[in-house]
Enzyme design. Structure first.
Site, PDB file in Angstrom:
ATOM      1  N   LYS A   1       0.849  -1.194   0.000  1.00 11.99           N
ATOM      2  CA  LYS A   1       0.000   0.000   0.000  1.00 11.99           C
ATOM      3  C   LYS A   1       0.886   1.245   0.000  1.00 11.99           C
ATOM      4  O   LYS A   1       1.936   1.267   0.657  1.00 11.99           O
ATOM      5  CB  LYS A   1      -0.903  -0.023   1.240  1.00 11.99           C
ATOM      6  CG  LYS A   1      -1.984   1.058   1.247  1.00 11.99           C
ATOM      7  CD  LYS A   1      -2.881   0.911   2.493  1.00 11.99           C
ATOM      8  CE  LYS A   1      -3.987   1.948   2.531  1.00 11.99           C
ATOM      9  NZ  LYS A   1      -4.855   1.815   3.726  1.00 11.99           N
TER      10      LYS A   1
ATOM     11  N   SER B   1      -9.686   1.662   2.616  1.00  9.75           N
ATOM     12  CA  SER B   1      -8.846   2.457   1.744  1.00  9.75           C
ATOM     13  C   SER B   1      -7.751   1.668   1.023  1.00  9.75           C
ATOM     14  O   SER B   1      -7.142   2.184   0.092  1.00  9.75           O
ATOM     15  CB  SER B   1      -8.175   3.556   2.570  1.00  9.75           C
ATOM     16  OG  SER B   1      -7.302   2.972   3.530  1.00  9.75           O
TER      17      SER B   1
ATOM     18  N   SER C   1      -9.950  -0.626   6.776  1.00 10.86           N
ATOM     19  CA  SER C   1      -9.324  -0.422   5.462  1.00 10.86           C
ATOM     20  C   SER C   1      -8.633  -1.634   4.862  1.00 10.86           C
ATOM     21  O   SER C   1      -8.248  -1.606   3.695  1.00 10.86           O
ATOM     22  CB  SER C   1      -8.329   0.743   5.530  1.00 10.86           C
ATOM     23  OG  SER C   1      -9.028   1.962   5.565  1.00 10.86           O
TER      24      SER C   1
END
Lengths: 493, 423
Positions: free
Chosen positions: B28, B103, B127
């Protein structure tokens, strides 16, 4: 709290301090970067103290240890558990735009420090002392903060451990403030957690207000409501004891003049301009700043309970002064001088253990410190040469040289020319002359001065002094005048 | 297919052997990689190249994993759909035309699309679990303190953890095993009380005698199709020897409010460092620094980030601090207590991971509140610092559904065992 007699209509000065001291640790408070002076800007930096995205603080145990020592030295309460908060504000020297500090659970609470001023002792209450990180430093190029062309930021200082020490409004004069700062610095140096010679290692903010003497009770205390009712100024940018006294004396006069002329003192922050010797207004009537304090989740609550007992502190100046007085029979002035720094006190004790404590006191407190002071030197400037000083005292104690020569020739030569005492004694021929040479000089003097001999025999007391002087001249001052006197009388009987 | 998954494609080679040898790992883009751009999905950091690796990145390359790129995400982790990225949305490989969740949408999509074998996400309020559920893959949100956050660009630092996303529970467990454990650079990390962090061998599917609590509050308000898929999953576990009973978590009705107050408050402080002086988008270097900072931040942050910073600043301000921040902290303590007592009666708690199926791209953009409410089942777990796993349990009208299992602190092995029984 200072007890004092207050007359009606008197104006009383009330001062409280926030003192920031840099703690002497090898590395910064939340990262492994060195705290030593750097060769250039932004050299002792890493992701943590630069506040790079994703970097996390890790608490340096050495900083906590120093804080615990300070807490013990000022008789503070050290809670079982303490924690860190974030103080949020934007400033270009603050890498994260928040400062990690302590808020409602500081590591030291409710301490005190005793000061001595003109023979009187006062106790200053210390409300709290807490750990925090120093911001970086700004360099305004081409002028001051207002007029500079541009400003550079150096993060070498960012993350240096700081202790903020907050006193109660217990000071009644700028002199007391100076005495407090000197005492505090002495204690911190005794604890080996502070280095006064480091630039910017001590920074003081002071709050000063003027109170009507009628509001002061007989024991010197003032109601909180009266304190809060008085407008105060916060004086910033003070960096020395002397500067504190000067800045606050200026501010005291300024405020008293305003009050006497019936003007109101404005509540404001003022900047001490050392070079001009005045305080200038920085910002006035501002609303209380909102720092939006909240707990720093990156640092777990710190349990110091088990450390408290493990961390020992050395004998502090006050206790040592008292012990010097009782153990060595020293007067208050000598005891104070000899405990002014830990190095001086340690040195005195080394010398006193080998020679007469009185002689040692005279030599260290009067002669050595006097000569150092005259040269604007510190005891630390002769670090590594303390053995030589001990040798000098020994030369006097064992009657090898006269006290006068020891001070005027040997000690000064040691400090000015950095020679060792034996070299100077040999070079200057100061060794006390041996008995045969003195005896020969005595006989010579008698032979060369028949008139004086006749006067002596006629009972004129002054004549012997003349003869002693003649012998001293012949021996280059190295003979003992008392001995010479005795030898002359023996010859003349 | 993968051109909207990565913000930056870059290869960081790992050691030649180790438990992750031969595995491709997507990271990420809020996890710091030395020499490789780390943007957090923000214009603010569009050109930021960190000079250091996050601890998890070091552990992955040391374990033989090869890093293949930095994945798309909602800006600074603030979103549930990955549409809040400055670099544009990511399509859902398991349900094209729909969001991948967020996210960590790019990370889940990378695994679902086969662009990486494994991925790292970060989970502040769901997330990791949300995109895992929406993309039909497995995601684990570890116990707070199990995985080092050193190098994770903070959104809400008291809530978030880095965790694995993978195609199978066993693969996720293998990656967790690599990244877990104390890190001296993160003072909040702890080793599990049991001592070791062996997880890969726990994926044995043995749920015989496992006691599952089902919090009734977390089924209320979930879509029918999601609830049906959830019960199918529960039946699957019961058929293998697990028992179930209802539990109640009365505090969770306040969890979303408490979560957003705490997360936004922390965000307002965590994101203060982006002033353009040392790195990141700058508002220039002339004039009043205060105005320059403000200009850089106005240009560099997207609307959702600004919304959260402003709300968080407000919640921490004098006069409002007690009413919002402090109250939210009290609610957080209550939620923790509720979970602890529920877990005294059950080995794990089960619920749908998301009460909804993936939104269509663009559907939720105009209604932040709808987006916040979709986090109802995931945020309480972060408030309670507990571990959770999301495992696929079929679909609703062809859209993936995930089951969330929550365990006691450091009960990751239990979750992995239970989760693997659903495969």
């Amino acid at each position: 709290m200072t007890a004092q007699t207050v007359q009606q209509g008197d104006l009383v000065t009330v001062i409280g301090l926030e003192v920031h001291v840099q703690l002497e640790t090898n590395t910064k408070i939340f990262c492994g970067c060195s705290t030593a002076p750097a060769d250039g800007p932004n050299e002792h930096v890493c992701p943590v103290c630069l506040g790079l995205p994703g970097a996390l603080p890790v608490l340096n145990e050495a900083a906590v240890e120093a804080a615990v020592k300070i807490g013990k030295a000022i008789d503070a309460t050290i809670p079982e558990e303490t924690r860190f908060h974030r103080k949020n504000y934007y400033y270009p020297d603050l890498p994260k735009n928040f400062q990690i500090t302590q808020y409602d659970e500081p590591i030291c609470q409710d301490g005190e420090l005793e000061i001595s001023l003109e023979g009187e002792r006062h106790t200053i209450a210390i409300e709290r002392a807490h750990l925090e990180e120093d911001p970086g430093s700004l360099q305004h190029v081409g002028g001051s903060i207002d007029t500079a062309e541009y400003t550079l930021v150096d993060y070498n200082r960012a993350g240096t451990p700081l202790m903020e020490i907050v006193t109660a409004p217990d000071f009644r004069s700028p002199k007391e403030v100076r005495a407090f700062l000197a005492e505090l610095e002495e204690v911190l140096e005794y604890l080996a957690v502070f280095d006064a010679s480091r630039d910017g290692s001590l920074r003081v903010d002071a709050n000063l207000s003027i109170i009507d003497g009628e509001r002061v009770s007989d024991d010197g205390s003032i109601e909180l409501a009266d304190l809060e009712a008085a407008n105060r100024t916060e004086v910033k940018n003070i960096s020395s004891h002397k500067g504190a006294e000067k800045a606050l004396a200026y501010e005291e006069t300024r405020q008293k003049n305003a009050v006497r002329r019936g003007r109101e003192v404005e509540q404001e922050t003022r900047h001490w301009d050392e070079s001009r010797g005045i305080t200038v207004s920085m910002r006035s009537k501002e609303a209380e700043k909102d720092y939006r304090y909240f707990a720093e989740a990156d640092l777990p609550p710190l349990r110091v309970a088990h450390w408290k007992d493990e961390i020992a502190i050395p004998e502090l100046p006050k206790a040592r002064r008292e012990r010097f007085a009782s153990e060595y029979g020293l007067g208050e002035e000598a005891a104070s001088k000899l405990t002014s720094t830990k190095q001086v006190a340690d040195f005195y004790e080394d010398v006193a253990s080998e020679f007469d404590p009185d002689l040692a006191a005279t030599w260290v407190a009067d002669e050595l410190l006097g000569e150092l002071n005259y040269r604007d030197m510190q005891i630390t400037d002769i670090e590594g040469r303390l053995e030589e000083i001990a040798t000098l005292v020994e030369l006097v104690a064992t009657d090898e040289i006269t006290a006068k020569n020891a001070k005027e020739v040997v000690l000064r030569g040691m400090l000015d020319e950095r020679d060792d005492p034996e070299t100077i004694v040999d070079r200057e021929g100061l060794g006390k002359t041996d008995d045969d040479a003195v005896q020969a000089a005595v006989l010579e003097a008698i032979e060369e001065n028949p008139d004086a001999v006749a006067d002596y025999e006629a009972g004129e007391g002054g004549a012997i002094n003349f003869l002693v002087g003649q012998v001293m001249q012949k021996t280059g001052g190295s003979a003992d005048p008392g001995d010479v006197n005795g030898l002359l009388r023996a010859e003349l009987e | 297919m993968s051109d909207d998954i990565f913000i930056t494609e870059a290869t960081i080679d790992g050691e030649s052997d180790g438990p992750l040898a031969g595995k491709q790992v997507a990271i990420k883009d809020n996890i710091s990689t030395d020499g490789v751009k780390t943007t957090c999905g923000s214009k603010m950091l569009a050109d930021y190249v960190p000079p250091y690796d996050a601890t998890v990145v070091e552990r992955i390359t040391d374990a033989g994993g090869t890093i293949v790129g930095k994945t798309n995400m909602d800006e600074f982790g603030m979103g549930t759909t990955t549409e809040m990225s400055y670099f544009g949305p990511t399509d859902n490989p398991a349900a094209p035309g729909h969001v991948p969740g967020g996210s960590s949408g790019g990370s889940a999509a990378a695994v679902a699309a086969g662009a990486a074998d494994l991925a790292l996400g970060s989970d502040t309020g769901g997330s990791i679990r949300c995109p895992a559920a929406f993309c039909g893959v497995v995601g684990i949100k570890p116990t707070y303190g199990l995985v080092s956050r050193y190098g994770l660009v903070a959104y809400a630092n008291s809530l978030e953890q880095i965790g694995p996303i993978a195609g199978t529970v066993e693969d996720a467990a293998t990656l967790l095993e690599v990244i877990a454990g104390v890190d001296e650079r993160d003072g909040t990390t702890r080793d599990p009380p049991q001592g070791d962090v062996a997880y890969s061998d726990a994926a044995d599917g043995n749920v015989d005698g496992l006691s599952i609590g089902i919090p009734t509050e977390l089924l209320e308000g979930a879509e029918d199709g999601v609830v049906d898929a959830f019960w199918d999953g529960i039946e699957q576990l019961e058929s293998q020897g697990a028992t179930t009973h209802d539990v109640s978590l009365p505090s969770v009705e306040h969890a979303v409010e408490a979560y957003y107050v705490i997360a936004m408050s922390e965000a307002s402080s965590n994101l203060a460092r982006f002033d353009g002086v040392r790195y990141g988008h700058s508002g220039g270097f002339d004039g009043n620094w205060n105005e320059t900072f403000a200009a850089g931040r106005a240009e560099g942050f997207g609307d959702e980030v600004k919304r959260r910073i402003l709300l968080g600043t407000y919640a921490l301000s004098a006069g409002y601090h007690d009413k919002y921040y402090k109250k939210a902290q009290n609610a957080r303590a209550w939620v923790k207590q509720d979970f602890d007592s529920a877990l005294e009666e059950a080995d794990v708690l089960a619920s749908p991971t998301m009460p909804v199926t993936p939104f269509e791209l663009g559907e939720s953009l105009d209604d932040p509140l709808q987006m916040y409410l979709a986090d109802a089942n995931t945020v309480p777990v972060n408030l309670a610092d507990l571990p959770a796993i999301s495992v696929p349990v079929g679909d609703a009208d062809g859209l993936p559904v995930g089951m969330q299992l929550v365990g006691p602190a450091f009960g990751e092995r239990q979750l992995i065992r239970a989760g693997s029984a659903l495969e």
